[in-house]
Design an enzyme around this catalytic site. Structure first.
Site, short mmCIF file in Angstrom:
data_model
loop_
_atom_site.label_atom_id
_atom_site.label_comp_id
_atom_site.label_asym_id
_atom_site.label_seq_id
_atom_site.Cartn_x
_atom_site.Cartn_y
_atom_site.Cartn_z
N ASN A 81 0.86 -1.17 -0.12
CA ASN A 81 -0.05 0.18 -0.17
C ASN A 81 0.88 1.26 0.01
OD1 ASN A 81 -2.03 -1.65 -0.13
ND2 ASN A 81 -2.49 -1.43 2.31
N ASN A 181 -0.14 -1.96 -7.12
CA ASN A 181 -0.50 -2.82 -5.84
C ASN A 181 -1.93 -2.66 -5.22
OD1 ASN A 181 0.21 -4.50 -3.38
ND2 ASN A 181 -0.57 -2.64 -2.37
N GLU A 182 -2.89 -3.61 -5.28
CA GLU A 182 -4.04 -3.74 -4.79
C GLU A 182 -5.03 -2.51 -5.28
OE1 GLU A 182 -4.01 -4.81 -0.46
OE2 GLU A 182 -3.22 -6.61 -1.10
N TYR A 261 -4.11 -13.24 2.47
CA TYR A 261 -3.96 -13.35 3.77
C TYR A 261 -4.96 -14.31 4.64
CZ TYR A 261 -0.54 -9.80 3.23
OH TYR A 261 0.63 -8.83 2.80
N GLU A 310 1.75 -11.49 -2.26
CA GLU A 310 1.58 -11.40 -0.90
C GLU A 310 0.81 -12.60 -0.45
OE1 GLU A 310 0.13 -7.46 0.59
OE2 GLU A 310 1.43 -6.43 -0.95
N GLN A 358 5.64 -10.57 5.26
CA GLN A 358 6.83 -9.56 4.60
C GLN A 358 8.33 -10.29 5.12
OE1 GLN A 358 6.34 -5.27 5.17
NE2 GLN A 358 4.26 -5.41 4.26
O1 AHR Z 1 1.60 -6.52 3.55
C1 AHR Z 1 0.98 -5.63 4.18
C2 AHR Z 1 -0.16 -5.04 3.23
O2 AHR Z 1 -1.09 -5.82 3.01
C3 AHR Z 1 0.41 -4.50 1.81
O3 AHR Z 1 0.94 -3.36 2.11
C4 AHR Z 1 -0.96 -4.53 1.22
O4 AHR Z 1 -0.40 -4.62 -0.36
C5 AHR Z 1 -1.60 -5.69 1.58
O5 AHR Z 1 -3.07 -5.14 1.88
#
Ligand code: AHR
Length: 505
Positions: A81, A181-182, A261, A310, A358
């Site tokens: 983000n 990204n997203e 996630y 991710e 990460q």
């Molecule tokens: O990895 C943490 C965050 O999760 C990243 O910045 C974003 O791309 C995702 O939503």
């Protein structure tokens, strides 16, 4: 690839390994990392000039060693983000002249003391390849092209000369570039509709490839199974584009990014949640194929792959991003990470890259303190997979009981199986490695290993007293136990463990 047959709990499971049935080459890039300007990932993580554990560049030496131990092949940067308001020019040149700016993704202040050149140098020391993500929020195409020129151009032009002026004569030759990204997310600075994103991504991709046709471009997908994914693939997976036309071996877009996630308070739902990743990969690949068919992309153009850039266990309510997202990982989370990695192996024919989110401190297996590093529970499956699960994926037939309770996300149930023994196998360096995650909290399984481990077998087992075990600065409650066993036609996979068996073919 593995076939799964459901059996009753009182039946004996079995695993048949087919070393001569090679499914696909595993791309080393599935062991990729991700470093974002977020929390303590960059500042206080990989870069900490005030700390005595850092080298003359300000890089933490213990973190570098850990990255080398993991043998991380590629690292995504600078977000996430964060990238939606990042201007790369702020982060190059004399450090005292770099601006401090408000940072809108995680609501901090960006000092810009770490930028492109520092990241490239860190990658070189670690022995990894950079993967850069473009600012699709407040950034412009001009800026993106300038960054590409700064990184990759060998010509006598403005940004290439700026790189030289800043101390780097040779181009960095950054291969991987993400088109934002997203961009679909309401949490983004400058959220896009799918129509607006596809239009912009297509035009930027064209310009980027005109400047450097050798790069690999990654489209911003969503989950892999959304109308966003469908639409942006339809609009962008094309090959007859100005500047590329006439060459039926090239395409504008090379990979499609998806993110996931997972997390759940209950162990079984937590450990089976990453099954959603495998289903997402399958669905995203279907959308890629559909776009190729409808857009008449010739088969000579390499099939676009999934870039799972991710993935991890993360509950943002438990570890909020604005507070640095410092998750404390349990053995249950370590088993979930192993289930994710098994999915990447089984789907290796179509996964070109995957990046754990990460690499340091932020939702990470690796935590820094001022005195050293802590390897969280999730470090161990990642290390074992990276060490042993490379090469080629081989076929397996697994017979195992199945978990039948609640799943998270709920749609896992009914779209993909949730075996108690989650397995994958590889062939590399003349060795077979079998990874078995026994997610059961109660049951050890004595498993018949057919066509397999009747020789000397190395055993690596990630274990802990219970699924809630966590590692701390002083205690490795989740650890790897190593063993050797000879002539085993049957092997007991203990409850709540990841076991890797490795033997010479
Ligand atoms: O990895 C943490 C965050 O999760 C990243 O910045 C974003 O791309 C995702 O939503």
């Amino acid at each position: 690839m593995a076939t799964f047959t459901r059996i009753n709990k009182d039946e004996t499971p079995s695993i048949i390994i087919h070393p001569d049935h090679i499914i696909s080459k595993i791309d080393d890039n599935i062991y990729g990392g991700f470093t974002e300007h977020m929390g303590r990932c960059i500042y206080g993580g990989i870069y900490d000039p005030e700390n005595p554990l850092s080298d003359e560049n300000g890089y933490r030496k213990d973190v570098i060693e850990a990255m080398k131990e993991l043998n991380v092949p590629v690292v995504r940067y600078p977000g996430g983000n964060f990238v939606a308001t990042y201007h790369w020019l702020d982060g190059v040149g004399p450090k005292e002249q770099r601006p401090r700016r408000p940072e809108l993704a995680w609501l901090g202040i960006e000092t810009n003391q770490f930028g492109t050149d520092e990241f490239m140098k860190w990658c070189e020391i670690v022995g990894t390849e950079p993967y850069l993500c473009l600012n699709f929020g407040t950034g412009t195409l001009d800026e993106a092209l300038g960054w590409l020129e700064y990184c990759n151009s060998n010509q006598d032009t403005y940004y290439a000369n700026l790189r030289r002026k800043n101390g780097t004569e040779k181009p960095y030759n950054v291969k991987y570039w993400a088109l934002g990204n997203e961009c679909y997310g309401p949490w983004q600075v400058e959220q896009f509709t799918k129509e607006d994103y596809a239009k912009r991504a297509y035009q930027w991709a064209k310009a980027m490839k005109l400047l450097d046709p050798s790069i690999t471009l990654i489209l911003c997908g969503e989950s892999g199974f959304s109308s966003w994914d469908y639409y942006v693939l339809q609009q962008c997976v094309k090959w007859d584009v100005h500047g590329l036309s006439g060459d039926n071996t090239k395409s504008l877009i090379d990979m499609h990014s998806i993110h996931l996630y997972t997390a759940d308070k209950e162990h079984m739902a937590n450990a089976t949640a990453p099954r959603a990743a495998e289903r997402a990969i399958q669905m995203a690949m279907s959308l890629i194929d559909l776009a190729r068919i409808e857009n008449k992309v010739p088969h000579t153009v390499p099939r676009q792959k999934i870039c799972f850039d991710e993935w991890n266990v993360w509950d943002p309510a438990r570890a909020p991003g604005e507070q640095g997202a410092e998750e404390k990982y349990t053995l249950s989370d370590a088993l979930a990470v192993a289930v994710f990695l098994n999915a990447f192996i089984r789907q290796s024919a179509v996964v070109g890259m995957a990046n754990i989110a990460q690499s340091v401190n932020v939702i990470s297996p690796l935590m820094t303190t001022k005195d050293g590093i802590v390897k969280q529970a999730t470090w161990w499956p990642l290390l074992l997979f990276s060490k042993y699960m490379r090469g080629e994926c081989i076929a397996l037939n697994v017979r195992s009981p199945e978990y039948t309770g609640r799943t998270n996300p709920p749609w896992v149930r009914g779209t993909i199986e949730t075996p108690l023994l989650d397995c994958s196998a590889t062939l590399n360096d003349g060795h077979i490695t079998l990874a078995v995650v026994n997610i059961s909290e109660e049951q050890d399984f004595a498993v018949k290993l057919e066509d397999g481990a009747d020789r000397e077998v190395m055993v690596f087992r990630v274990e802990g007293d219970n699924v809630s075990a966590v590692n701390t600065e002083s205690q490795q409650n989740v650890r790897v136990v190593e063993d050797r066993q000879t002539g085993a036609r049957e092997f007991t996979f203990k409850k709540h463990t990841l076991t890797m068996l490795r033997w010479k073919l």
